[in-house]
Write a protein that holds these residues in place. Structure first.
Motif, PDB file in Angstrom:
ATOM      1  N   TYR A 201      42.085  99.813  99.650  1.00 35.89           N
ATOM      2  CA  TYR A 201      41.537  98.773 100.526  1.00 35.89           C
ATOM      3  C   TYR A 201      40.020  98.703 100.597  1.00 35.89           C
ATOM      4  CZ  TYR A 201      40.766 102.656 103.826  1.00 35.89           C
ATOM      5  OH  TYR A 201      40.348 103.822 104.407  1.00 35.89           O
ATOM      6  N   TYR A 202      39.290  99.718 100.145  1.00 33.52           N
ATOM      7  CA  TYR A 202      37.883  99.812 100.499  1.00 33.52           C
ATOM      8  C   TYR A 202      37.030  98.668  99.964  1.00 33.52           C
ATOM      9  CZ  TYR A 202      34.026 102.358 102.572  1.00 33.52           C
ATOM     10  OH  TYR A 202      32.993 102.728 103.401  1.00 33.52           O
ATOM     11  N   LEU A 203      37.300  98.191  98.765  1.00 31.71           N
ATOM     12  CA  LEU A 203      36.505  97.093  98.208  1.00 31.71           C
ATOM     13  C   LEU A 203      36.628  95.826  99.038  1.00 31.71           C
ATOM     14  CD1 LEU A 203      37.049  97.394  94.339  1.00 31.71           C
ATOM     15  CD2 LEU A 203      35.038  98.043  95.667  1.00 31.71           C
TER      16      LEU A 203
ATOM     17  N   HIS B 211      43.591  99.465  91.030  1.00 26.34           N
ATOM     18  CA  HIS B 211      44.648 100.289  91.599  1.00 26.34           C
ATOM     19  C   HIS B 211      45.776 100.504  90.603  1.00 26.34           C
ATOM     20  CE1 HIS B 211      46.781 101.104  95.723  1.00 26.34           C
ATOM     21  NE2 HIS B 211      46.884 102.121  94.905  1.00 26.34           N
ATOM     22  N   HIS B 212      46.185  99.431  89.949  1.00 25.48           N
ATOM     23  CA  HIS B 212      47.297  99.491  88.999  1.00 25.48           C
ATOM     24  C   HIS B 212      46.882 100.089  87.659  1.00 25.48           C
ATOM     25  CE1 HIS B 212      50.087  97.563  85.992  1.00 25.48           C
ATOM     26  NE2 HIS B 212      50.972  98.020  86.851  1.00 25.48           N
ATOM     27  N   ASP B 213      45.808  99.570  87.077  1.00 29.62           N
ATOM     28  CA  ASP B 213      45.419  99.966  85.719  1.00 29.62           C
ATOM     29  C   ASP B 213      44.683 101.291  85.645  1.00 29.62           C
ATOM     30  OD1 ASP B 213      46.547  97.629  84.885  1.00 29.62           O
ATOM     31  OD2 ASP B 213      44.692  96.674  84.215  1.00 29.62           O
ATOM     32  N   LYS B 214      44.043 101.682  86.718  1.00 31.52           N
ATOM     33  CA  LYS B 214      43.250 102.909  86.699  1.00 31.52           C
ATOM     34  C   LYS B 214      43.894 104.032  87.523  1.00 31.52           C
ATOM     35  CE  LYS B 214      40.115 100.894  84.201  1.00 31.52           C
ATOM     36  NZ  LYS B 214      39.968 101.237  82.753  1.00 31.52           N
ATOM     37  N   HIS B 215      44.107 103.781  88.805  1.00 28.99           N
ATOM     38  CA  HIS B 215      44.618 104.847  89.669  1.00 28.99           C
ATOM     39  C   HIS B 215      46.067 105.211  89.327  1.00 28.99           C
ATOM     40  CE1 HIS B 215      41.153 105.133  92.334  1.00 28.99           C
ATOM     41  NE2 HIS B 215      41.067 103.818  92.264  1.00 28.99           N
ATOM     42  N   HIS B 216      46.946 104.218  89.265  1.00 30.03           N
ATOM     43  CA  HIS B 216      48.336 104.534  88.922  1.00 30.03           C
ATOM     44  C   HIS B 216      48.408 105.119  87.518  1.00 30.03           C
ATOM     45  CE1 HIS B 216      52.843 103.170  89.167  1.00 30.03           C
ATOM     46  NE2 HIS B 216      52.709 104.397  88.711  1.00 30.03           N
TER      47      HIS B 216
ATOM     48  N   GLU C 207      45.988  87.763  97.055  1.00 27.68           N
ATOM     49  CA  GLU C 207      44.783  87.322  97.759  1.00 27.68           C
ATOM     50  C   GLU C 207      45.147  86.324  98.854  1.00 27.68           C
ATOM     51  OE1 GLU C 207      42.271  85.845  94.575  1.00 27.68           O
ATOM     52  OE2 GLU C 207      41.404  87.844  94.269  1.00 27.68           O
ATOM     53  N   PRO C 208      44.411  86.289  99.963  1.00 26.31           N
ATOM     54  CA  PRO C 208      43.195  87.059 100.251  1.00 26.31           C
ATOM     55  C   PRO C 208      43.465  88.427 100.895  1.00 26.31           C
ATOM     56  CG  PRO C 208      43.584  85.536 102.037  1.00 26.31           C
ATOM     57  CD  PRO C 208      44.692  85.298 101.030  1.00 26.31           C
ATOM     58  N   VAL C 209      44.721  88.810 101.016  1.00 31.68           N
ATOM     59  CA  VAL C 209      45.026  90.091 101.669  1.00 31.68           C
ATOM     60  C   VAL C 209      44.536  91.255 100.828  1.00 31.68           C
ATOM     61  CG1 VAL C 209      46.871  91.585 102.520  1.00 31.68           C
ATOM     62  CG2 VAL C 209      47.002  89.116 102.883  1.00 31.68           C
ATOM     63  N   ILE C 210      44.854  91.221  99.535  1.00 40.00           N
ATOM     64  CA  ILE C 210      44.391  92.246  98.595  1.00 40.00           C
ATOM     65  C   ILE C 210      43.816  91.522  97.390  1.00 40.00           C
ATOM     66  CG2 ILE C 210      44.996  94.258  97.209  1.00 40.00           C
ATOM     67  CD1 ILE C 210      47.407  94.689  99.007  1.00 40.00           C
ATOM     68  N   SER C 211      42.596  91.812  97.049  1.00 41.74           N
ATOM     69  CA  SER C 211      41.906  91.094  95.975  1.00 41.74           C
ATOM     70  C   SER C 211      42.427  91.487  94.597  1.00 41.74           C
ATOM     71  CB  SER C 211      40.406  91.366  96.032  1.00 41.74           C
ATOM     72  OG  SER C 211      40.134  92.733  95.705  1.00 41.74           O
ATOM     73  N   ALA C 212      42.214  90.585  93.645  1.00 43.52           N
ATOM     74  CA  ALA C 212      42.591  90.850  92.258  1.00 43.52           C
ATOM     75  C   ALA C 212      41.844  92.067  91.731  1.00 43.52           C
ATOM     76  CB  ALA C 212      42.301  89.623  91.394  1.00 43.52           C
ATOM     77  N   LYS C 213      40.606  92.254  92.155  1.00 41.63           N
ATOM     78  CA  LYS C 213      39.803  93.391  91.693  1.00 41.63           C
ATOM     79  C   LYS C 213      40.444  94.703  92.113  1.00 41.63           C
ATOM     80  CE  LYS C 213      36.133  95.395  89.930  1.00 41.63           C
ATOM     81  NZ  LYS C 213      35.899  95.402  88.461  1.00 41.63           N
TER      82      LYS C 213
END
Length: 233
Positions: A194-196, A53-58, A42-48
């Protein structure tokens, strides 16, 4: 049907993530742990985004790869050639998703821990020689990545055929190795990356992600690629 290079890359993944030794029981692929907390970027990529991304998509790519490989082993055992061909797209997609994201996580690090900082090294010299500066390189990578129609990846690679750095894109979850390149740095251009945070303004995401690039990791990949190239030539 998968190209020879794509098939080779998938087989290399399988060998690298399975148990070593003849007759060993094959291990299933797993999602690698991150080297940092979800909020470090953060703030480049949020924790959410990082958590999803890691826990669901990957995790979905890993699960899909394990299922596809299990089905492939069954098809091979049954000598079902049609079944083996039909499974190749799932293997390619999910293996690519796993490989690409595994590289991506290593390519990132928080600004407070050195993100975005490229020290004097062989990679920096190569970048300056070919592109003029790191800023010019990032601009070229961003411009090329922005041309992707739909989902895909922008890559800084080492091209063994040329013996030099290159900038390429791959569609969907195709791997850079599938076109004979060694991936050094990947920019995930899928909307889930990135969308969120950036909504539809992906240009801002491409611009800001350079603040959290782990150049130490990218440099190590470059050094290894160059050493392998020199040994082969």
């Amino acid at each position: 049907m998968l190209s020879t290079r794509a098939l080779s890359a998938t087989r290399q993944l399988a060998r690298a993530t399975s148990s070593a030794g003849a007759g060993a029981v094959r291990c299933k692929h797993t999602v690698p742990d991150l080297d940092y907390d979800y909020n470090e970027l953060e703030p480049v990529i949020s924790a959410k985004i990082m958590q999803l991304h890691h826990d669901k998509h990957h995790a979905a790519y890993v699960a899909g790869l394990n299922v596809a490989e299990e089905k492939m082993r069954a098809a091979q055992k049954a000598n079902d050639l049609a079944g083996q061909v039909a499974l190749q797209p799932a293997l390619r997609f999910n293996a690519g998703g796993h490989v690409n994201h595994t590289i991506f996580w290593k390519n990132l690090i928080g600004e407070k821990n050195g993100g975005g900082q490229l020290a004097e090294c062989a990679l920096k010299s190569a970048i300056e020689q070919k592109y003029g500066s790191l800023a010019k390189l990032s601009a070229q990578v961003n411009a090329k990545t922005a041309t992707i129609m739909g989902s895909g990846w922008g890559w800084l690679t080492f091209d063994p055929a040329k013996g030099s750095l290159d900038i390429i894109t791959t569609a969907n979850q195709d791997m850079a190795a599938g076109v004979g390149h060694v991936p050094l740095l990947g920019i995930d251009a899928w909307e889930h990356a990135y969308y969120l945070d950036y909504n539809n303004v992906k240009a801002d995401y491409f611009k800001n992600i350079w603040r959290v690039i782990n150049w130490k990791d990218v440099s190590q990949r470059y050094d290894a690629a160059v050493a392998k190239h020199r040994a082969a030539n």
